[in-house]
Every structure is written in structure tokens, then in C-alpha cells.
Design an enzyme around this catalytic site. Structure first.
Site, PDB file in Angstrom:
ATOM      1  N   LYS A 143       0.954  -1.221  -0.053  1.00  0.00           N
ATOM      2  CA  LYS A 143      -0.070  -0.026  -0.059  1.00  0.00           C
ATOM      3  C   LYS A 143       0.852   1.241  -0.054  1.00  0.00           C
ATOM      4  O   LYS A 143       0.710   2.143  -0.757  1.00  0.00           O
ATOM      5  CB  LYS A 143      -0.866   0.105   1.359  1.00  0.00           C
ATOM      6  CG  LYS A 143      -2.054  -1.168   1.363  1.00  0.00           C
ATOM      7  CD  LYS A 143      -2.892  -0.883   2.389  1.00  0.00           C
ATOM      8  CE  LYS A 143      -2.516  -0.938   3.873  1.00  0.00           C
ATOM      9  NZ  LYS A 143      -1.778  -2.450   3.839  1.00  0.00           N
ATOM     10  N   THR A 144       1.737   1.203   1.053  1.00  0.00           N
ATOM     11  CA  THR A 144       2.815   2.659   0.860  1.00  0.00           C
ATOM     12  C   THR A 144       3.390   2.683  -0.256  1.00  0.00           C
ATOM     13  O   THR A 144       3.371   3.872  -0.629  1.00  0.00           O
ATOM     14  CB  THR A 144       3.676   2.322   2.108  1.00  0.00           C
ATOM     15  OG1 THR A 144       2.943   2.291   3.233  1.00  0.00           O
ATOM     16  CG2 THR A 144       4.530   3.719   2.075  1.00  0.00           C
ATOM     17  N   GLU A 186      -3.756   6.036   1.290  1.00  0.00           N
ATOM     18  CA  GLU A 186      -3.267   4.725   1.583  1.00  0.00           C
ATOM     19  C   GLU A 186      -4.451   4.240   2.747  1.00  0.00           C
ATOM     20  O   GLU A 186      -4.751   5.335   3.710  1.00  0.00           O
ATOM     21  CB  GLU A 186      -1.742   4.656   2.430  1.00  0.00           C
ATOM     22  CG  GLU A 186      -1.472   3.266   2.817  1.00  0.00           C
ATOM     23  CD  GLU A 186      -0.337   3.181   3.491  1.00  0.00           C
ATOM     24  OE1 GLU A 186       0.086   2.242   4.353  1.00  0.00           O
ATOM     25  OE2 GLU A 186       0.729   3.813   3.191  1.00  0.00           O
TER      26      GLU A 186
END
Length: 481
Positions: A143-144, A186
């Protein structure tokens, strides 16, 4: 892969909610508990940029809290009921806290008693995402990095995005970006409130069994419950862009008829083809439904980073951006903090730090290290007793492709020890599997001495884990932390 009705790429120009720095018509005073966290600090920056008054507190003073203070956001060390009174910050209108904060916490109790609104952090994120051109990135892994890449690609394409990221993005020098274009965020599934959020485009990277089985507020009882949360988030979104290479995602996205996909799979709408890996990254060609959009490069090794970059280019295309300019921006991207972060060198060996802490992430990081063509030497710190109990065989198997593994003790992350759960479960399985380079080294000084004595130009040393193993990478490379 079979999909529902597809949406064509369109240019969306509605400004994101975190855009610009125009003051809100009625400024409120937000007080953020745990403001030194990577997520809360990003909220602080975005709220301040919107003209709101922001203060916060955290148990520890860190470099991140010092940065917030330098930016004009006051921060108190420690937690106290006095923080919601007129001292030390003045009257507070909204207290923001994560679900991990007990409802009996003195600050929360004092806020409710004073009639101050207590707002969950996910409710705050919902306000930012609830616009047509927002992008919410979900999934167990990546995600990051994917959120960072989307923001960098959109910026490179001239779309001026706003961003909320769970890591420091070097291009922005921050975990937040202020812009007038699409808002990308995110979205962390460890907070159960994520399932009720809405966004314009959901980017769904993968779904596994992380944050499952514990009694903590950040854990789901079962993987089925967690995956149902993913499905609810997707169903609430305007459309979903899902990874075609991850089994089962299409079924989880069945509640949204506006589905597109990305990946290497033959049926994907956006495909990465003709991959050309080298020691520093991978060149590839991007196709949209069989039509080439152009060549791209990701300057981070590993197939998983090709997929992350492909998602970013797909989002750029969906928002009407210039894919060629976006690809150029991604080619220069070197990753957010603690995601394949190049720290320096030791005796000519490359020193990298990576946040990988569950088996899939660890395997991907080891594969990325192998792509460099160097001898792969990993310093691994298992994270949490419960996670180790659930997955130590998979962690051991994921590390088998490394040439050498120096294994630290488990990072508890505030969890109590579990009887019989120890890092040596991992080293024992690796040794039984025939790995000759596994060493259990709980003494960090011994790890540093060993690597200083043996590292050479043909090596890559990767400090790996979600705990404080990153400190060793800085010590090895002679970089201040």
C-alpha cells in the site's frame, strides 16, 4: 480473468479535499492523539494546510514530532486529560484518535465529559476520500509503495495530486502532499473502520491473512471477516482497479460492476509486458487492452514493484494524465522510507532497509535482492509474537533463497510473549531444510561485528522487519538515524 462492466479512462477535474492552503470558512481546533505516528502526522499536515488549527500529543518525542513543531503544529510529549482543556493548547473542538486507543483513556473520557467531539481517525480519512476523483489504496501488501508511486506519477503527469501516505516520500519530503488535483490515500485495513469508507477509485493490490486472529483493536477475528471488509470498501467505491495476478480478488470485487484490472495476467486491462530486469530495477512495456501506452521503468528491483508501478500508471491513465510524463517520474522514484530504502555502503556492500515483515513481503524482498546479482545477506527481525506463531514456517521458507540470514529476537510491539514462540523456530526450520547460512544472533553488537568483518563489494545487506531493525542498517552504513 472475467470482469464486469468496464469504465473507460476519463479526465476528472474536481479538486481534492486536501488541496491548497485556503483556510476553511470556520476553522476548528483538532487535537490528534499519537500525532507522532506516520498516519496521524500526515493528517496533521493536511488539516493545517486546510486552515484548521492543529495540536497533538504522543508518548515519545521523535524526529517526526520535531518536524511538526517546526511546521507550526504544537506537540506535547505524553498523554493527559489536560490536553483537551484550555491548557496547554486552548479549547479543543475535535479530538482524533485511532481505534487502538482504549475508550477508557483519560483524554477520551475528559473529551466526552466536556462535550468535545471524539472522531475516529478513519472518519477523518472518510471526509478526505469522499469526493469523485479520490483514490484509496487497499491490500495486505504494497500500500505505501503503491500510494507513493501513484502520487509521484500523477505529479509527474501534471495533475497536482494531494496525498496521504504511510511513509515519507522523498520527492515530497513528507508523508503528505498538498495539491489541487486527485487525492490519493493509503487505507489501512488494520483499522476496522476502513470498510465503511468511500472513494472514487479503489486500487486493490492483494488480500492475505495479515492482522488476523488477535484480540487487539488492530486485528480481525478471522481472515473471512477481514476480506469481507475489503469487499465492503470496494462495493462503496466508484470503481475498482484490482491486481489480476492475485488469486481471489475478482470475487472480492463482485459487488462493484465498474471493475478494471492490472498485472501480467493475459486478461488484465492494464498489462506489464516484455519485462527487462537488471540489477537496479526493471524496464517494461505498458499496454491498455492490447494497445501499447509506452515503455516504463521502475528503479526498484522485484516483480512486485513492477506491479506497483503499473497500478500507478493505470491510475494516471484513468485520470486523463500523460502516461509518458508519469513514467519518467516513476523511473526516478527510489521508494518511500523503509521500502527498499538504499541506506549506504559497508566495505563496498550495498546496505538496504526494508519493512517486509510477513512471509509474502519477505519473499518479495529476497527476490528483489537476488535481482541485484549480489550475495544476499539478510538481517531479519520477526515482528509480534502472534504473527510469528501464525506464520513462522512460512517466514522460514520465504528466507530460504537468501544466501545468509542473521536472525534477531522477536520485536514484541507491545504484545506479551507467547509460550514456546521464539525466533529459533524460524532458524530451526531453515537449518532442517538444509540452509547453511542461517545464524541466530540476538546480540546486535555481534551482528554488526560479523558484517563489518565479512562484508564485501559483491554483497547486498538487507535489514528486514517492521520493528527497529532499521537502526542496524544506519549503524552498518555509518549513517546517523
Amino acid at each position: 480473468m472475467t470482469h464486469g462492466t468496464m469504465t473507460e479512462p476519463t479526465s476528472e477535474s474536481t479538486p481534492g479535499p486536501a488541496a491548497g492552503s485556503t483556510a476553511a470558512s470556520t476553522a476548528l481546533h483538532y487535537h490528534l492523539m499519537g500525532i507522532g505516528g506516520i498516519g496521524m502526522s500526515a493528517f496533521a499536515r493536511l488539516l493545517a494546510a486546510r486552515g484548521q488549527r492543529v495540536s497533538g500529543c504522543d508518548a515519545l518525542a521523535t524526529e517526526l514530532t520535531a518536524q511538526l513543531v517546526a511546521e507550526g503544529i504544537p506537540v506535547e510529549q505524553g498523554h493527559s486529560a489536560a490536553h483537551v482543556s484550555e491548557a496547554p493548547f486552548g479549547p479543543v473542538d475535535v479530538l482524533v484518535a485511532s481505534e487502538a486507543v482504549p475508550k477508557t483513556h483519560p483524554e477520551l473520557v475528559a473529551a466526552r465529559a466536556a462535550g468535545i467531539e471524539v472522531r475516529p481517525r478513519m472518519a477523518l480519512l472518510d471526509e478526505l476520500l469522499d469526493v469523485p476523483n479520490s483514490i484509496g489504496v487497499i491490500g495486505t501488501h504494497g500500500k505505501t509503495t503503491t500510494t507513493s508511486m501513484i502520487a509521484v506519477a500523477l505529479a509527474g503527469a501534471g495533475l497536482d495530486p494531494a496525498a496521504f501516505v504511510g511513509g515519507i516520500v522523498p520527492e515530497f519530503g513528507s508523508n503528505a502532499r498538498l495539491g489541487s488535483g486527485p487525492f490519493v490515500a493509503e487505507v489501512d485495513e488494520s483499522d476496522r473502520g476502513f470498510a465503511a469508507l468511500r472513494c472514487g477509485t479503489a486500487v486493490f493490490t492483494n488480500a492475505e491473512d495479515d492482522h488476523v486472529g488477535g484480540t487487539q483493536a488492530t486485528y480481525w477475528e478471522t481472515v473471512e471477516e477481514q476480506h469481507a471488509g475489503f469487499a465492503r470498501f470496494v462495493a462503496h467505491s466508484g470503481r475498482v482497479l484490482l491486481c489480476a495476478d492475485w488469486p481471489g480478488l475478482d470475487a472480492l470485487c463482485a459487488g462493484n460492476p465498474q471493475r478494471l484490472s492490472y498485472g501480467q495476467a493475459a486478461g488484465a486491462d492494464y498489462r506489464a509486458v516484455n519485462l527487462r530486469p537488471d540489477a537496479d530495477g526493471t524496464d517494461f512495456t505498458v499496454e491498455y487492452r492490447g494497445t501499447p501506452l509506452g515503455d516504463a521503468r521502475v528503479g526498484l528491483p522485484g516483480t512486485h514493484n513492477v506491479l506497483n508501478a503499473l497500478a500507478a500508471l493505470a491510475v494516471t491513465h484513468l485520470h486523463g494524465g500523460d502516461v509518458t510524463r508519469a513514467a519518467a517520474a516513476l523511473a526516478a522514484f527510489r521508494g518511500p522510507g523503509r521500502r527498499w530504502q538504499r541506506i549506504g555502503e559497508l566495505n563496498g556492500a550495498l546496505v538496504v532497509d526494508d519493512y517486509a515483515h510477513n512471509a509474502t513481503k519477505v519473499a518479495a524482498a529476497v527476490q528483489a535482492a537476488r535481482q541485484t546479482g549480489r550475495r544476499v545477506r539478510v538481517v531479519f527481525q520477526p515482528h509480534r509474537y502472534l504473527r510469528t506463531q501464525q506464520s513462522w514456517p512460512r517466514l522460514a521458507d520465504a528466507l530460504m533463497d537468501a544466501d545468509e540470514v542473521l536472525l534477531l529476537d522477536i520485536a514484541a510491539a507491545s504484545e506479551p510473549p507467547i509460550e514456546g514462540i521464539h525466533a529459533t523456530l524460524i532458524s530451526g526450520r531453515m537449518a532442517e531444510g538444509g540452509h547453511a547460512g542461517i545464524r541466530y544472533m540476538p546480540d546486535r553488537h555481534e551482528v554488526v561485528r560479523w558484517l563489518r568483518d565479512t562484508a564485501g563489494p559483491g554483497d547486498i545487506i538487507v535489514t528486514m522487519g517492521a520493528g527497529d531493525v532499521w537502526k542496524l542498517s544506519r549503524e552498518l552504513a555509518g549513517v546517523s538515524s
